[in-house]
Write an enzyme that holds these catalytic residues in place. Structure first.
Site, PDB file in Angstrom:
ATOM      1  N   ARG A   1       0.869  -1.176   0.000  1.00 27.65           N
ATOM      2  CA  ARG A   1       0.000   0.000   0.000  1.00 27.65           C
ATOM      3  C   ARG A   1       0.909   1.230   0.000  1.00 27.65           C
ATOM      4  NH1 ARG A   1      -0.773   2.322   5.170  1.00 27.65           N
ATOM      5  NH2 ARG A   1      -1.716   0.469   6.033  1.00 27.65           N
TER       6      ARG A   1
ATOM      7  N   TYR B   1       5.193   5.078  10.789  1.00 30.73           N
ATOM      8  CA  TYR B   1       5.389   3.645  11.022  1.00 30.73           C
ATOM      9  C   TYR B   1       6.172   2.918   9.932  1.00 30.73           C
ATOM     10  CZ  TYR B   1       0.935   3.519   8.362  1.00 30.73           C
ATOM     11  OH  TYR B   1      -0.057   3.687   7.437  1.00 30.73           O
TER      12      TYR B   1
ATOM     13  N   HIS C   1      -3.201   4.115   5.100  1.00 28.51           N
ATOM     14  CA  HIS C   1      -4.328   3.174   5.219  1.00 28.51           C
ATOM     15  C   HIS C   1      -5.613   3.875   4.772  1.00 28.51           C
ATOM     16  CE1 HIS C   1      -7.419   0.630   6.916  1.00 28.51           C
ATOM     17  NE2 HIS C   1      -7.792   1.604   7.725  1.00 28.51           N
TER      18      HIS C   1
END
Lengths: 327, 391
Positions: free
Chosen positions: B285, B298, B289
């Site tokens: 991805r 992250y 998100h």
């Protein structure tokens, strides 16, 4: 007219059989519902007569039972799911409240889920924990679900068929300790009452007792005992817990001026609180006393050896009536 | 489709790591188009199944058009969110090949159960791409007719739809629509995070036990919001299926050809009565998100850069160029067409009206409810009391 004397459990069995006969899209699914006929034998003999594709023994996973029922319903089937006991429904809770309850709304009415979720509920059979709970308020609080419960064999036979015929998702609570109580059931004449209709189970004029499911028998017993003391209690069986049909309750309270709500579930935030609030809103000037509740305590369902102390019984109902009349 | 055929020159995937520097994860994956745009004729897995595709020149070009179009539509949605026109957006950036390849492998009779990120699959079903925008703009909850489009509503609670798909697939079997080449199959989409959910594992149990005509298509995009794959599993996800009694295949999720080939084979197996397959599309991805999180918290930039080199669109463009199947005028025309579609989408999204407040009472129950009906009337009367007033 073919009237038979049946237990409540057998009446449900006849109702399920009739539903399977009438609509080839009806399927029954759950743990042990097939060869065993269910742990309470409610589905006894159905797999033998309708086959393994109509009465499906599932893997042991409640979310799976309800989640696959959603897919079957999208496909055009009418699943009737059995959750073996009240306390076992929680693994399926997500599927019931987040999916079953909302898919019709979410899809703007394009997807109907005519699913019936049967749950034997309530105590009084001396079972171990997770086998005696009354979780109806969780479901009645969820828009999109209808929640019903029967109290006698005739209603059981009618209401299970009405529920299966309905396009609404329905959580169908069965009062397990009343499974073996008998009553007259007319197997041929279709029922005339709508699923949403509460009923006056006994007429009276001194106070109104509102009950449902297993507590209707208790309320009627209390009314019988009260009659020996010269008091007449009106007993109302709600039948459907969501939506509530409180019209007959309001009529009764306007007549008696007193109301006592009885249920096995803990009192805190239970159905009794809702019913008491609504009676207060609608019948304020008719009330001679506050609406009282007789319920289970706000504790986890206790050990079997003390459940008779936990469960509302005839004496606790009569005590509440005394308090109401003494106001 | 060459499922099961023996292919000359096809080497089995190694059981363990490929050579250092390979773009494949440990254990390998099915790849038919390399990041550099080299075509691999066929791949045979350790199970002895051979995968290949045989596309016409036009089909290659149309796959490219699909990839560019869904990326462009997605970019437009991201822009709309940044401009405050959408409450939130779940971008598919980086996952175009997994979605387009698997979506194009579906036949018209097949049913798809998406999560909330399958805008590319939705597009390949021939569905108006505006369909999910009501949900993200907040004017409805994503209400389309699942049965009409053979594409179920977006499902936000992670993994729930895998059970719905499995139940639907059981219904396909009960309807007698399996066991023939023109039977029906069902595909469920979910992510790597969903594999941790009990319901997904229950779906695997059900699908296996009932031999449901199912394809479980997991887009392993490496992150569940911020949680990396290592927080979901200690074995490669495609190997999960073995414990449930059906095959699992890992594909290069950035390779549209592998995605198509393996999905088509799995769907055909399902429709022929051979039961479920788990496909793990190993992808990435590229964005957040959803538009609400910040991936720089992250994951590191070099990781993102390494995945850019595996981009699904650039590799197909390189292939088309090398094979002289397309030239700059074609690529320009595809870009222009995609842009036009995106601008059209933008206009239509902006024109989506807010719902009437009283519509919140619609579609609660198929057969209605006296209580909801009463509340609707009270609310409507309350609203009407303000009309023409100065409030």
């Amino acid at each position: 007219m073919m009237t038979e004397t049946l237990t409540l459990g057998k009446a449900l069995n006849h109702g399920l059989r009739r539903a399977l006969e009438n609509d080839p899209k009806v399927v029954i699914m759950g743990e042990d519902v097939g060869k065993l006929g269910g742990v309470f034998r409610i589905t006894d003999g159905l797999q033998k007569d309708f086959g393994e594709d109509r009465v499906i023994d599932t893997p042991l996973a409640e979310a799976g039972i309800i989640g696959t029922a959603v897919g079957l319903a999208i496909r055009g089937y009418r699943p009737v799911c059995e959750i073996q006991f009240d306390g076992f429904v929680f693994p399926a809770y997500n599927q019931i409240v987040a999916q079953v309850a909302k898919m019709y709304y979410r899809s703007l009415g394009n997807v109907r889920l005519p699913i019936v979720i049967r749950i034997p509920y309530g105590g009084g059979i001396g079972a171990v924990e997770h086998h005696s709970e009354s979780p109806e308020a969780y479901f009645a609080h969820t828009p999109g679900l209808k929640v019903v419960t029967c109290s006698n064999p005739a209603d059981a036979y009618a209401m299970i068929q009405q529920s299966i015929n309905s396009d609404d998702p329905i959580v169908f609570f069965e009062p397990k300790r009343r499974y073996w109580e008998k009553g007259a059931v007319d197997l041929d004449t279709p029922s005339t009452f709508p699923l949403h209709a509460s009923r006056v189970a006994r007429e009276g004029s001194d106070a109104t007792v509102i009950a449902y499911g297993p507590m209707v028998r208790t309320a009627l017993d209390a009314a019988q005992a009260a009659a020996e003391d010269g008091r007449t209690l009106e007993v109302i069986d709600l039948r459907t817990l969501s939506p509530l049909d409180l019209g007959p309750v309001y009529d009764s309270v306007r007549k008696t001026g007193r109301a006592v709500v009885v249920h096995e579930a803990p009192g805190n935030l239970g159905l009794g609180a809702e019913i008491a609030a609504r009676i207060t809103e609608e019948c304020f000037y008719s009330l001679e006393a506050p609406v009282l509740r007789v319920t289970g305590f706000d504790v986890p369902y206790p050990s079997a050896r003390v459940e008779e102390e936990y469960l509302p019984d005839l004496d606790r109902v009569l005590d509440a009536i005394d308090r109401s009349l003494g106001w | 489709m060459a499922n099961g055929e023996s292919e000359v020159g096809a080497a089995p995937l190694p059981a363990e790591d490929r050579s250092p520097g390979s773009d494949a994860p440990a254990g390998g994956f099915v790849q038919l188009l390399t990041p550099g745009g080299e075509r691999i004729d066929s791949v045979t897995t350790a199970d002895g199944v051979t995968y290949s595709v045989d596309f016409t020149d036009d089909e290659y070009r149309e796959l490219y058009r699909d990839l560019v179009t869904v990326r462009r539509l997605d970019a437009e949605a991201t822009a709309l969110q940044r401009q405050g026109e959408l409450g939130i957006w779940a971008s598919l950036l980086g996952q175009e090949a997994a979605q387009v390849g698997s979506g194009r492998a579906l036949r018209p009779q097949d049913m798809a159960f998406p999560t909330y990120r399958e805008h590319g699959v939705l597009y390949t079903r021939g569905i108006d791409p505006i369909m999910p925008f009501g949900l993200f703009r907040g004017v409805d909850q994503g209400g389309w007719d699942a049965n009409k489009y053979k594409f179920n509503g977006y499902t936000i609670v992670i993994g729930s739809q895998t059970l719905h798909a499995t139940g639907y697939a059981m219904g396909v079997t009960m309807d007698g629509k399996t066991g023939t080449p023109d039977g029906e199959a069902v595909i469920a989409y979910f992510g790597d995070g969903a594999t941790s959910q009990g319901e997904v594992n229950e779906a695997f149990v059900w699908a296996g036990v009932f031999n449901a005509p199912m394809v479980f298509f997991c887009q392993n995009n490496q992150y569940a919001i911020s949680e990396p794959l290592e927080r979901q599993t200690r074995i490669p996800l495609y190997r999960r299926s073995a414990g449930f009694g059906f095959p699992g295949v890992r594909i290069d999720g950035n390779d549209v050809l592998a995605s198509y080939a393996v999905t088509r084979a799995a769907l055909d197996n399902a429709r022929n009565g051979q039961g479920p397959t788990l496909i793990e599309a190993y992808t990435y991805r590229m964005g957040a998100h959803t538009s609400s999180d910040d991936p720089t918290r992250y994951r590191i930039a070099s990781e993102v850069e390494s995945w850019k080199a595996k981009d699904p669109i650039s590799r197909l463009k390189a292939f088309l160029t090398k094979q002289q199947l397309a030239d700059d005028s074609f690529f320009g025309e595809v870009d222009d067409t995609a842009r036009t579609l995106a601008l059209d989408l933008r206009e239509r999204v902006l024109a989506m009206p807010d719902p009437q407040p009283v519509s919140m009472f619609d579609h609660v129950y198929p057969t209605g409810s006296p209580e909801v009906d009463a509340q609707r009337e009270q609310f409507a009367a309350y609203q009407a009391s303000f009309e023409g007033s100065d409030h």
